[in-house]
Design a protein around this motif. Structure first.
Motif: not given
Length: 976
Positions: A357-375
């Motif tokens: 569940t946390q890995l899916i969240a990391l790869q979806t809302e946890g990744y910012s396309e604009r910043q090209k970085a992970f939250r």
């Protein structure tokens, strides 16, 4: 105890001897087969040719040309067919619940050999739909979930209802054709196909059917065919108690006894009245409890009572509510050597499910396309997971990098878990492959743990993920990312992990269905409430109840009768029966015991004991430990060469807290990487204030005009605030110009700090002209203490330590006026100001630390005394003060070379908006303009406190004031 399987075993051996190779014994489930085989061996007392033990499901699968389909593939194919025929475009997520209902209907039709055309024709012809008044509110709500444009208009409901149901024959036919083309079948379809096989059941000479109850049409036809060939015998387990026509538990047994005679009927030793016989008295107890957890905790006491532990496998704990399993496992006493768990552990409650569940969240809302970085918050959720360490050695490096650099965003790291996966919302296959790879990696790296639950849960999760990926890749399953996430959750919730062990040894923990055909001497039944026993069932179906009943399909009445049989059969031979139920009230609904329990109370001649469990109301013991100054502690104290006012305040607040922080050196937990706690907020403000005075205002005399000019241009402060954020929050090195992007909460804090700086300027405007002499200035002085006399030499040892600190600001105000004052200013960004004190003793009173913030006063006075020409510390032991004062260090002399009196000031930024606000410390009713006035008393109290810290005979004791423990970071260590 004469069990049902013992009766069956004796009968089989008496008829067929010990060569049972051509005998097949058919069971409703697998577990009874294991017990019967062992019983056969015990009764024979010599080697035997074992019979074939087969479940009814496996028997049908043996003689079908089709393969039982994977449940995920089945529902995916049904969804595809449904959309094609109805020309709708429902997502799998919308269809999933209704698809399971539709599949259950198809399965029921096939197992009962009903004509699908006739069933669906009757539905279309129903005249009841001319009026929807018969529908309850709940039924309308259920229909509204299916019809996207549900209204209360009867004609629209009727039209849409008939339109949908008229296509059910097409859906049924097309679905079966699609499954057959692939060589697959759902269970009912496979049964129906197998029963038409002319070679069905020709492999063995005899087929013995043991312990059945309800029989569907395919099973009845199988029984009939074998009975005509004289190949079948039937072993029924029942009691005369529920052969009574009014007892629903015997509904099916009464029906089958005449059609399929009982092979045990001729057994002269067959007792059939367990409930009323005096030869086997029963000890039955009903116990109510206010919570499910309390019921589980009672398990420990129940197992230790009597001979339940000694009787091992004859003792069973039955869960009517199987979600109690994790709690029950922790309530098994340590003296239980063997434990067999037959009900599965939910995959949804395992650590691997939370990680996925946390890995899916990391790869979806946890990744910012604009910043090209992970939250960072999402990254930390994964990196701090218990299984994260099994992913690879880079995990610790990534955790350290984040904790040291307080970044809101962290750039992707190649070949690590923090690498974005190239998936799109409508094509999630790469994400599934990524999740499966990580699951496999964890399984390989954790294999050495030899933990069966770990291994099995990872295997189940890996299988689930790869199966979904394959179905999506071959376009059998159409699911976008949101649907995929919900689908994984739904499938995990329906997946259980079997426990491996020796089924016929040890205490048995099982669900109600696993008790079939097996008898126990002692039974504990938990959560036996109405709704759990029988299970809350509803006629959730596309087929109206009247049509189901007309075609002999399964109805809710059948289900209640089935559970009634399971319940009564389970306890009919038991000697000790303890049944617990929840009696709590939820809203206006009160929990009640099962109807089967009430039936026993009315009909059973055996007396039933009734009692209640109550949670013990014992006061929680808050006895925190006292740390004696043994050899190890004294060694640690010897290494403590420097001490700060904060450490002294902590000692006064709670000696145990001082020990944890400065002696045991247990660090306080850090704030989340992207969060700003009070400490970080204060650090940012302090540095921003220092930069403001050093870069935006004159270094010598600051005039009112200088301050007004800065106030008129507040934008000039923005850059120094950003610089303070970069260095204090994000740990950027000085000189770096690129600033990290702030999140929403950080932007709010930024605006608050800016408002505080402007308020600070307005406060200084009232005392200008002024000169800021120093910001964040380190000060220190050595202190020599005389400790407790040595008992052997009768001499008093001395100890020199360094008293140190950092002054927020040293300034000179009202320059050129009679009110000119030298101040030590301590910035405070909190909302709880120090309360005025009247005596020095109050400063060192532990109870005032929390209630009056006397630690603020202690720190400001101490810094003021350090900046005077006379030291603030008299190094003599109390009560005398004859030793000369040590010289101040050069730093202090350079800050106050003329040894002028210093006034301590506490500048509370949140209170500084008042026009008459004066930060100079108010002591004994008036501003303290010269700290030397308190030097003697302050010295005595400070020396006494320091001597207590290093006195080997005085232990570190916890504070008696529990209010001080509320926000203590160490409260869990001392049990508070």
């Amino acid at each position: 105890m004469n069990t049902f399987l013992e009766q069956v075993a004796r009968n089989i051996i008496s008829k067929y001897g010990t060569n049972l190779a051509r005998i097949a014994i058919i069971f409703p489930n697998k577990r009874a087969a294991l017990f019967l085989n062992e019983t056969l061996a015990q009764i024979a007392q010599k080697p035997i040719w074992s019979p074939a033990s087969i479940t009814i499901s496996n028997l049908f699968q043996r003689y079908s040309k089709l393969t039982l389909a994977d449940p995920i593939e089945t529902i995916a194919l049904l969804h595809k067919i449904y959309n094609q025929i109805t020309e709708r475009n429902e997502t799998l997520d919308e269809f999933y619940g209704w698809g399971l209902v539709m599949l259950a209907d198809f399965d029921d039709i096939d197992k009962n050999l009903a004509s699908p055309k006739q069933v669906f024709k009757n539905i279309s012809d129903l005249r009841e739909l001319d009026n929807i008044d018969y529908l309850t509110t709940e039924q309308k709500q259920e229909l509204s979930k299916f019809f996207a444009t549900f209204t209360d208009n009867p004609s629209i409901i009727r039209e849409r209802f008939l339109n949908q149901w008229s296509k059910l024959p097409q859906i049924y036919s097309a679905f079966q054709n699609e499954m057959r083309t692939r060589g697959l079948a759902y269970e009912g379809m496979l049964y129906r196909e197998a029963i038409q096989n002319t070679e069905l059941c020709t492999e063995y000479e005899k087929y013995l059917f043991v312990g059945f109850n309800v029989l569907q049409k395919v099973e009845q036809q199988l029984f009939d065919n074998l009975q005509k060939q004289e190949k079948a015998e039937f072993f029924w387990d029942y009691d005369e108690y529920y052969l009574n026509p009014n007892n629903e538990s015997g509904t099916y047994i009464r029906r089958w006894l005449s059609r399929y005679p009982n092979a045990l009927a001729s057994d002269p030793n067959l007792p059939t009245n367990f409930y009323k016989t005096l030869a086997q008295p029963k000890n039955i107890q009903f116990i109510s409890a206010p919570t499910e957890n309390l019921q589980a905790r009672y398990t420990t006491q129940w197992l230790r009572d009597g001979k339940k532990l000694a009787h091992g496998r004859e003792t069973a704990i039955v869960l009517c509510n199987e979600t109690l399993l994790p709690t029950i496992i922790h309530c098994i006493p340590p003296e239980v050597e063997n434990l067999n768990i037959t009900t599965g552990y939910p995959l949804s409650q395992t650590p691997i499910m939370s990680l996925i569940t946390q890995l899916i969240a990391l790869q979806t809302e946890g990744y910012s396309e604009r910043q090209k970085a992970f939250r960072t918050t999402r990254a930390n959720s994964v990196l701090r997971h218990p299984y994260a360490r099994l992913i690879g050695p880079e995990i610790e490096t990534l955790k350290n990098q984040i904790s040291q650099n307080h970044l809101y965003y962290i750039t992707p790291q190649p070949n690590t878990i923090l690498q974005p996966q190239p998936h799109t919302p409508d094509k999630p296959s790469p994400l599934l492959a990524y999740l499966a790879r990580i699951t496999a990696t964890i399984a390989r790296n954790g294999a050495e743990m030899k933990d069966p639950l770990f291994d099995e849960s990872l295997f189940r999760m890996y299988t689930l993920l790869t199966r979904i990926e394959k179905l999506i890749t071959n376009q059998t399953l159409q699911a976008d990312l949101p649907i995929l996430r919900r689908l994984i959750n739904q499938l995990a919730a329906n997946t259980t992990i079997p426990f491996h062990g020796e089924p016929i040894q040890g205490i048995q923990i099982m669900g109600m269905l696993e008790t079939r055909n097996i008898d126990f001497r002692h039974i504990l039944i938990l959560s036996c409430n109405e709704g759990n026993m029988p299970k809350t069932t509803s006629d959730t179906s596309f087929i109206p109840h009247a049509i189901r009943k007309a075609h002999n399909l399964t109805t809710i009445d059948h289900k209640v009768a089935i559970y009634g049989y399971y319940f009564h059969r389970m306890i009919q031979r038991a000697e000790t029966i303890t049944i617990l139920y929840n009696n709590s009230t939820q809203g206006t609904r009160e929990s009640e015991m099962s109807r089967f329990m009430q039936q026993l109370l009315v009909e059973l001649p055996t007396p039933i004991q009734r009692s209640a469990l109550k949670a013990g109301q014992k006061p929680i013991s808050l006895t925190a430990p006292t740390i004696e100054k043994d050899t190890r502690v004294i060694e640690k104290l010897a290494q403590l060469n420097r001490i700060s006012p904060t450490a002294i305040s902590n000692f006064l607040r709670c000696q145990l807290r001082f020990y944890y922080r400065y002696i045991a050196q247990i660090k306080e937990p850090d704030a989340p990487a992207d969060d700003i706690d009070n400490r970080i907020f204060g650090n940012i403000f302090h540095q921003a204030a220092q930069l403001m005075y050093e870069t935006l205002l004159p270094r010598q005399i600051i005039t009112p005009d200088n301050i007004r000019q800065l106030l008129s241009n507040p934008q000039s402060i923005d850059n120094i605030i950003d610089q303070a954020f970069a260095t204090q929050l994000f740990r950027q090195p000085p000189g770096q110009t690129t600033r990290p992007k702030l999140n929403g909460l950080q932007l709010i804090n930024r605006e608050v700090i800016k408002a505080y700086l402007l308020r600070l300027l307005r406060t200084d405007l009232r005392v200008a002209p002024l000169r800021v002499i120093a910001h964040e200035a380190p000060v220190s002085t050595p202190i020599t203490l005389t400790l407790e006399p040595d008992s052997q030499t009768n001499s008093s040892p001395t100890r020199t330590i360094e008293l140190y600190g950092r002054i927020d600001r040293l300034d000179e105000i009202n320059i050129g006026t009679p009110e000119q004052i030298l101040r030590v200013v301590d910035y405070k960004t909190g909302n709880n100001p120090a309360q005025p004190l009247k005596t020095v003793d109050e400063i060192f009173a532990p109870e005032n630390i929390h209630t009056k913030k006397s630690d603020y006063t202690l720190q400001s006075i101490l810094y003021s005394l350090l900046l005077t020409s006379q030291t603030s510390v008299d190094n003599s032991p109390i009560p005398q003060a004859t030793h000369p004062s040590p010289p101040l260090n050069p730093d202090i002399h350079s800050l106050n070379p003329e040894s002028r009196p210093v006034a301590p000031a506490l500048l509370f930024i949140q209170r500084a908006g008042s026009p008459d606000y004066d930060p100079i410390l108010n002591f004994a009713g008036s501003p303290l303009l010269n700290s030397l006035e308190l030097s003697e008393e302050f010295n005595a109290n400070l020396t006494a406190t320091l001597q207590n810290i290093f006195n080997p005979s005085l232990p570190f004791a916890p504070t008696p004031r529990l209010t001080d423990c509320k926000h203590c970071p160490y409260r869990t260590l001392c049990g508070r």
